[in-house]
Every structure is written in C-alpha cells, then in structure tokens.
Design a protein around this motif. Structure first.
Motif, short mmCIF file in Angstrom:
data_model
loop_
_atom_site.label_atom_id
_atom_site.label_comp_id
_atom_site.label_asym_id
_atom_site.label_seq_id
_atom_site.Cartn_x
_atom_site.Cartn_y
_atom_site.Cartn_z
N UNK A 1 26.91 9.21 25.94
CA UNK A 1 27.79 10.36 25.78
C UNK A 1 29.08 9.96 25.06
N UNK A 2 29.59 8.79 25.36
CA UNK A 2 30.81 8.31 24.71
C UNK A 2 30.58 8.07 23.22
N UNK A 3 29.44 7.51 22.87
CA UNK A 3 29.13 7.27 21.46
C UNK A 3 29.03 8.59 20.71
N UNK A 4 28.39 9.60 21.32
CA UNK A 4 28.26 10.90 20.67
C UNK A 4 29.63 11.54 20.43
N UNK A 5 30.54 11.42 21.38
CA UNK A 5 31.87 12.01 21.18
C UNK A 5 32.68 11.21 20.15
N UNK A 6 32.43 9.92 20.04
CA UNK A 6 33.13 9.11 19.04
C UNK A 6 32.74 9.53 17.63
N UNK A 7 31.47 9.94 17.43
CA UNK A 7 31.07 10.42 16.12
C UNK A 7 31.87 11.65 15.72
N UNK A 8 32.09 12.55 16.66
CA UNK A 8 32.88 13.74 16.37
C UNK A 8 34.34 13.38 16.11
N UNK A 9 34.85 12.38 16.81
CA UNK A 9 36.22 11.94 16.59
C UNK A 9 36.41 11.33 15.19
N UNK A 10 35.37 10.69 14.68
CA UNK A 10 35.46 10.13 13.32
C UNK A 10 35.67 11.26 12.32
N UNK A 11 34.91 12.32 12.47
CA UNK A 11 35.04 13.45 11.56
C UNK A 11 36.44 14.07 11.64
N UNK A 12 36.95 14.24 12.83
CA UNK A 12 38.29 14.81 12.99
C UNK A 12 39.37 13.90 12.41
N UNK B 1 28.09 13.79 7.78
CA UNK B 1 27.17 13.02 8.61
C UNK B 1 27.71 12.82 10.02
N UNK B 2 29.02 12.66 10.15
CA UNK B 2 29.58 12.42 11.49
C UNK B 2 29.67 13.70 12.30
N UNK B 3 29.56 14.88 11.66
CA UNK B 3 29.57 16.12 12.40
C UNK B 3 28.20 16.51 12.93
N UNK B 4 27.16 15.84 12.47
CA UNK B 4 25.83 16.13 12.99
C UNK B 4 25.77 15.69 14.45
N UNK C 1 15.27 9.50 25.42
CA UNK C 1 14.40 8.63 26.19
C UNK C 1 12.97 8.85 25.74
N UNK C 2 12.44 7.98 24.91
CA UNK C 2 11.07 8.05 24.38
C UNK C 2 10.83 9.35 23.62
N UNK C 3 11.88 9.96 23.10
CA UNK C 3 11.74 11.21 22.37
C UNK C 3 11.46 12.42 23.24
N UNK C 4 11.51 12.23 24.56
CA UNK C 4 11.17 13.32 25.47
C UNK C 4 12.39 14.03 26.03
N UNK C 5 13.43 13.28 26.32
CA UNK C 5 14.60 13.85 26.98
C UNK C 5 15.87 13.28 26.34
N UNK C 6 16.86 14.14 26.16
CA UNK C 6 18.15 13.67 25.66
C UNK C 6 18.86 12.90 26.75
N UNK C 7 19.48 11.80 26.36
CA UNK C 7 20.23 11.00 27.33
C UNK C 7 21.71 11.30 27.13
N UNK C 8 22.26 12.09 28.03
CA UNK C 8 23.68 12.42 28.00
C UNK C 8 24.12 12.76 29.42
N UNK C 9 25.38 13.10 29.56
CA UNK C 9 25.91 13.36 30.91
C UNK C 9 25.27 14.60 31.52
N UNK C 10 24.91 15.59 30.71
CA UNK C 10 24.23 16.78 31.24
C UNK C 10 22.88 16.44 31.82
#
Length: 113
Positions: free
Chosen positions: A38-49, A73-76, A82-91
């Motif tokens: 989750x932290x890595x995903x939010x860092x990508x958005x911070x790069x764009x900002x 690319x950073x806004x995507x 997890x094995x393409x089946x489930x997203x791994x995030x805080x939710x």
C-alpha cells in the motif's frame, strides 16, 4: 483410577494455544505484505504530484515530453497481486481479518448449540 479429563483439558488448551499462535502468525505475515504494498502504491501517486508541482514546463520540449510521460505512468493505479487472483493492499487485509473473525464467530456459535 486414572482420569483422562485432565489430560484432555491440557490437550485442548495446547491445541487452542497452537491455533491462536498459528492464526496470529498468518495474519501478521499477510500484514507484512499488504502495508508495504500500500505504501509503494501511494508513493507512485506522490511522484506524479511532485513532478506536477515542479516547474517542468520551463524546460525544453524534449524534457517536457519525458516528464509528461513519467507523470502519466506514475498516475496509473499500480498494485501488487497475489498470484493474479487478489489485490494486495490494506483493503484486502481489512476484508480478510473481518471475514475471518465473522467466520470464527459463526463456528463458535455453531459449536455451542
């Protein structure tokens, strides 16, 4: 005469303790994957900002095109799976913990009947 009730009670307590330790380990391990993801995903958005807040538009055209490409690319929405089946995030972590406690409550109620 020897009574087995004390031995059964010790066995049940040991099994219960082992199950609690195992479940705690599994939930902790899942948390160790989800929160950094989750932290890595939010860092990508911070790069764009951060790029947008800079004075990227004052550079030459070639640099502007490269910077715009990086911003796009950073806004995507990037996430780990997890094995393409489930997203791994805080939710996902919250859903797993919530459903496991609900399942444990149902099983506990069924066993008391």
């Amino acid at each position: 005469m020897y009574s087995n009730t004390a031995a059964i009670a010790k066995s049940d307590a040991a099994t219960y303790a082992a199950n609690i330790i195992g479940i705690t380990f599994l939930v902790s391990q899942f948390a160790l994957y989800t929160f950094p993801a989750e932290q890595v995903a939010t860092e990508f958005l911070d790069i764009s900002n951060a790029i947008y807040s800079s004075k990227w538009y004052e550079n030459d055209k070639v640099t502007q095109k490269l910077v715009l490409f990086v911003m796009m690319k950073s806004q995507q929405c990037l996430y780990f799976t997890g094995a393409g089946l489930v997203d791994i995030n805080a939710g996902a972590f919250e859903a797993v913990v919530r459903k496991s406690f609900s399942f444990g409550a149902i099983v506990k109620n069924l066993l008391q009947i």
